[in-house]
Design an enzyme around this catalytic site. Structure first.
Site, short mmCIF file in Angstrom:
data_model
loop_
_atom_site.label_atom_id
_atom_site.label_comp_id
_atom_site.label_asym_id
_atom_site.label_seq_id
_atom_site.Cartn_x
_atom_site.Cartn_y
_atom_site.Cartn_z
N ASN A 221 41.16 29.26 27.94
CA ASN A 221 40.09 28.76 28.81
C ASN A 221 40.70 27.72 29.73
O ASN A 221 41.89 27.39 29.65
CB ASN A 221 38.95 28.19 27.96
CG ASN A 221 37.70 27.90 28.78
OD1 ASN A 221 37.29 28.71 29.61
ND2 ASN A 221 37.09 26.75 28.58
N ARG B 3 42.35 39.12 44.17
CA ARG B 3 42.69 38.29 43.00
C ARG B 3 43.18 39.22 41.90
O ARG B 3 42.43 39.60 40.99
CB ARG B 3 41.46 37.48 42.54
CG ARG B 3 41.08 36.42 43.58
CD ARG B 3 40.16 35.38 43.02
NE ARG B 3 40.83 34.49 42.07
CZ ARG B 3 40.17 33.63 41.29
NH1 ARG B 3 38.85 33.55 41.34
NH2 ARG B 3 40.82 32.85 40.46
N GLN C 244 35.31 21.58 38.77
CA GLN C 244 34.15 22.47 38.63
C GLN C 244 33.04 21.81 37.79
O GLN C 244 31.88 22.14 37.95
CB GLN C 244 34.55 23.80 37.97
CG GLN C 244 35.48 24.66 38.81
CD GLN C 244 36.94 24.39 38.50
OE1 GLN C 244 37.30 23.31 38.01
NE2 GLN C 244 37.79 25.34 38.80
N ARG D 274 33.21 32.80 42.32
CA ARG D 274 34.23 32.64 41.28
C ARG D 274 33.54 32.82 39.93
O ARG D 274 32.32 32.90 39.84
CB ARG D 274 34.87 31.25 41.34
CG ARG D 274 33.84 30.15 41.39
CD ARG D 274 34.29 28.83 40.84
NE ARG D 274 34.30 28.82 39.39
CZ ARG D 274 33.20 28.71 38.62
NH1 ARG D 274 32.00 28.61 39.14
NH2 ARG D 274 33.30 28.70 37.30
N GLY D 275 34.35 32.89 38.88
CA GLY D 275 33.79 33.08 37.53
C GLY D 275 33.88 34.56 37.19
O GLY D 275 33.46 35.42 37.97
N ALA D 276 34.42 34.85 35.99
CA ALA D 276 34.69 36.24 35.62
C ALA D 276 33.47 37.16 35.77
O ALA D 276 33.55 38.18 36.47
CB ALA D 276 35.25 36.28 34.20
N ASP E 263 38.18 32.59 29.07
CA ASP E 263 38.70 33.59 30.02
C ASP E 263 39.29 34.78 29.30
O ASP E 263 39.32 35.89 29.84
CB ASP E 263 39.73 32.95 30.94
CG ASP E 263 39.06 31.99 31.91
OD1 ASP E 263 38.89 30.83 31.56
OD2 ASP E 263 38.66 32.45 33.00
#
Lengths: 341, 341
Positions: B244, B89, B194, B46-48, B235
């Protein structure tokens, strides 16, 4: 059904086991001081007003179970029982207050039967007065709410924290009873989730519309204009600050930022106007409350945790304090407030 | 060890399985597109920025597993694999960006072996650039921190959200590398925790002092003067707001209230200056994220839940945006920023 009550038929103290909510709503009976103490320590019963009633009924329970026929011996036994009950949660002022009020009343009796009657009468009076007080508080607060309002609340200042009705949720119940259409946004209230477990459940029982959010969403919902007022309970109110469940202060700043009224609903017994904020120590609780959730590990086992149980909201963030004697608006003229208490 | 990487020996994509943190730190290998898609959907990665690398390596994986010897057929296969990966996604812009960048590069090849080489090269370049970019971003941000500072952060904008180093946590790592003594307060970040599960764990791995708090405590710790600055990731950054993880806006108001700098650490690829806040739709996630925790029920099963994944912090609450190209301080002169991006 009251949160805590006396069963005359078998002379037991009955209460909702709050540790099982919201999965299970179950009444348990305590038929001796040992089981009552276990219930208090395990938070089966919690909330300042409910603990006051638990303390009072605890003395009645001890009196009904004792077979001694000397007044002096019985009073000694009751005092010892009171000490045992108080020691379960030494910082809970209402618990000690309930015990002591009933012990004091016992001194008016002329014989052991009289003691047994008086202590039960007095314990029932504590419970009845709590309900009556919350209804008066609720009526004062309900006048502040408009038809169609959405109220944001934190933690549980509801029926389950009291004998019945509640303080913050009592205001909402009174408004609904007056025919006003009120919706509630309940913050889940980490780390022990009283908002998600108890407040959401209570309101659903009463068919009052409730939406659950995480605590961190309060700013987002207020910025979107979804909140008409914030109402919370209080654990202690000093001259300059309101002590309540951790997270309350953050909500008060968000309310100020968005021009939303921030109201505290609490009986006058919560006022501790002899003290200032910096004289009150905030209870630090176990880090495991953040490391585990429902028995499951949710953070590193050895992570350092800061877990204060309460925070202080300075009086300048408070729009109104709703009590059974009326609505107070800070800043207080101290002599005026003392007169009204 | 990188969060996501390529194993040259057996041509597999390896990654930390983040769903197991903090209880278990385990690398898993994906040797086909199916297992990669499962890993993305289950949030094992996960995480951009990390998803950008996952998209790129996904195409390399598809190329290495294909035995066709027609360039056209191979390119068709890779495009189909890319569509499958992107569909896991659909709102993750970086995932699509990583896929498309590698597919574009493949067009420069002269034969199928060339395609296989180029796509792997390009995927590795994405990963390498992410690390290099975060180090530059970290150096710019570290200059803003003083020796002895305590930084409050929200969610995880760390190594685990990237290929390595991190954005918000990258700033902290860079400051520590420069010899500065930095402590961190990590908000647990409900509902998916998280902060408690990943940020706390990451910092403990690096022996950077970290204290875990509930999200609602941010006001209390700032009021006590325990926080020198807030640093979060982002984000998406529009002309007027920073999107965010939900809760970020509340922290920004608390920072403003207490005169604490509120900084956003994000690569320039996060900027979406063609849009304004009201043109961005906020993803609403499943209510069960608040009704269950680690598989256990923590709220009434049928309670209504509001669960936005993100919130918007208006630019007037932002002290600085830290990028790999330097530190920007709002209000932006749009033409100036465009020139720098």
């Amino acid at each position: 059904m009251r949160t805590i009550d006396w069963n005359d038929e078998n002379e037991t103290l009955i209460m909702v086991d709050q540790t099982l909510l919201p999965i299970d709503y179950r009444m348990i009976a305590c038929d001796n001081i040992g089981s009552l103490c276990e219930a208090i320590q395990s938070l089966r019963v919690r909330g300042a007003p409910a603990l006051g009633a638990a303390g009072g009924f605890g003395i009645a329970l001890a009196a009904s179970r004792s077979s001694v026929d000397s007044m002096e011996t019985l009073l000694d036994e009751l005092k010892a029982a009171g000490d045992t009950i108080k020691s379960t949660r030494p910082t809970a002022v209402n618990l000690a207050w309930g015990v002591d009020r009933v012990l004091d009343a016992a001194r008016d009796a002329y014989d052991t039967d009289g003691i047994r009657k008086i202590v039960l009468q007095e314990a029932k009076a504590i419970a009845d007065e709590d309900v009556e007080l919350n209804k008066r508080l609720g009526a004062h607060g309900a006048a502040l709410l408009n038809d169609g309002d959405t109220v944001l609340t934190h933690c549980n200042a509801g029926r389950m924290a009291c004998v019945d009705w509640g303080t913050a949720l009592g205001v909402i119940r009174s408004a609904v009873e007056m025919g006003k259409d009120i919706s509630v946004i309940a913050c889940e209230t980490r780390p022990l989730n009283q908002g998600g477990r108890i407040t959401a459940w209570e309101l659903m029982q009463d068919k009052i519309p409730v939406t659950l959010i995480t605590d961190s969403m309060s700013g987002h919902v207020m910025r979107q204009g979804l909140v008409d007022s914030v109402i919370v309970g209080a654990d202690r109110i000093t001259q300059d600050a309101v002590f309540n469940k951790i997270g309350t202060y953050t909500h008060s700043v968000m309310a100020k930022e968005h021009g939303v009224p921030f109201c505290v609903a609490a009986p006058v017994s919560t006022f501790d106007f002899e003290r200032m904020e910096d004289e009150v120590e905030i209870e630090l609780r176990e880090g495991d409350e953040l490391r585990f959730m429902a028995g499951k590990q949710i953070a590193p086992l050895d992570v350092q945790v800061y877990n204060p149980a309460f925070d202080a909201t300075p009086m300048e963030n408070v729009t109104a304090i709703i009590t059974e004697n009326g609505v107070f608006t800070p800043p207080f003229l101290l002599d005026e407030v003392r007169f009204l208490l």
